[in-house]
Motif scaffolding. Structure first.
Motif: not given
Ligand code: PGA
Length: 250
Positions: A8-12, A92-96, A162-164, A166-170, A207-211, A227-232
């Protein structure tokens, strides 16, 4: 053969009060059949480790500097994350790569620093929408993979995510065939470079919009080891069904 991993990637996101989410996860998953890692903001790493003491859950960082120490105001070294209790770090997260203009060479240096500090490096790769639409996905992945993964990479210390972009948070995800194609490609490239014994042990995360609603379908794809999971990952109620889906696939 590869133990599944959900990170889980809690980000900020995350204040002390949010450690209650970890308490809830530990109560629901006392003896998971998979590895579970949470990467909270660095301010919470020590407290998160204390919350997870005695549980199977691991804590990680979201980024690190390439150097072990020095005059780098605001940065954190891999050694500091390790010292705070982390066992892994995302690099190397795409946001960075995008917001901080991190090149693959920088990502490689960070991954190398993670290895030197005794951390598992979770190295992120992924194409933009324009690159996918131009049918350049595998070329982009090949380039990022060869430049971002250091020679120090081995099965025991490296995870590829592998995190496309365009799939992150979308809310969008690639098709199972598209995910499978890229994962197979990454595995083949790793095998060529590191040999089958190491490459077969390296875990490949999507990773990318795994729910909760799409996790089972994604985990059924061959060569997806988790998976690498952000929002969820922010709420135990969302993350817990994803953990269950991965355990069912294990
Ligand atoms: P998301 O983020 O699950 O919110 O799409 C994934 C990530 O950025 O790692």
């Amino acid at each position: 053969m590869r133990r599944k991993l959900v990170a889980g990637n809690w980000k900020m996101h995350g204040l002390q009060a949010d450690l209650a989410q970890l308490t809830a996860l530990n109560a629901t998953h006392p003896a998971p059949a998979i590895d579970i890692l949470i990467c909270p903001p660095a301010t919470l790493i020590t407290a998160a480790c204390a919350t997870c003491e005695g549980s199977a859950m691991q804590i990680g960082g979201q980024d690190c500097h390439a150097r072990a120490s020095g005059a780098f105001t605001g940065d954190l070294s891999a050694l500091m994350l390790k010292d705070a209790g982390a066992s892994a770090v995302i690099v190397g997260h795409s946001e960075r790569r995008e917001a901080h203009e991190e090149s693959s060479e920088i990502v490689r240096a960070k991954a190398k620093a993670a290895h030197a500090a005794g951390l598992t490096a979770i190295i992120c790769l992924g194409e933009s929408l324009a690159q996918r639409e131009a049918a350049n996905t595998l070329d982009i992945i090949a380039g990022q993979l060869s430049l971002s993964v250091p020679d120090s990479a081995a099965a025991a210390n490296t995870v590829i995510a592998y995190e496309p972009c365009w799939a992150i948070g979308s809310g969008l995800t690639p098709s199972p065939e598209q995910i499978g194609e890229v994962h197979d490609f990454i595995r083949a490239r790793l095998t060529t470079r590191f040999g089958a014994a190491q490459a077969d042990g390296m875990r490949l995360l999507y990773g990318g919009s795994v729910k909760p609603g799409n996790a089972a379908e994604i985990f059924a794809i061959p060569d997806v080891d988790g998976a690498l999971v952000g929002g969820a990952s922010l709420k135990a109620d969302d993350f817990s069904p994803i953990i269950n889906a991965l355990e069912s696939a294990a």
